[in-house]
Design a protein around this motif. Structure first.
Motif: not given
Length: 74
Positions: A12-17, A34-36
């Motif tokens: 939900p933060t960086c959008g990567r799968s 991103c470690s989110a």
């Protein structure tokens, strides 16, 4: 559960799968990019088509605007 079973979820933060093991479903995980941190039970933001969610939001906004117009007339 088989240890090789995954589900796909976008961060939900960086959008990567991300491929997340099924045994982590319902738990808090962190994105390897991103470690989110996020909960895997939450539905992805793109689970509804963009047009469906936009139309729903617009319809609700119109309802609220009409209720304010009716309230100010009375």
């Amino acid at each position: 559960m088989p240890s090789g079973a995954y589900f796909i979820r976008s961060c939900p933060t960086c959008g990567r799968s991300l491929e997340i093991r099924v045994e982590y479903f319902g738990k808090r995980v962190s994105c390897k990019h991103c470690s989110a941190e996020f909960d895997t039970i939450d539905a992805p933001q793109d689970s509804l088509g963009a047009s469906d969610s936009s139309l729903s939001l617009l319809a609700r906004a119109e309802e609220l605007i009409e209720s304010v117009k009716i309230g100010s007339v009375a």
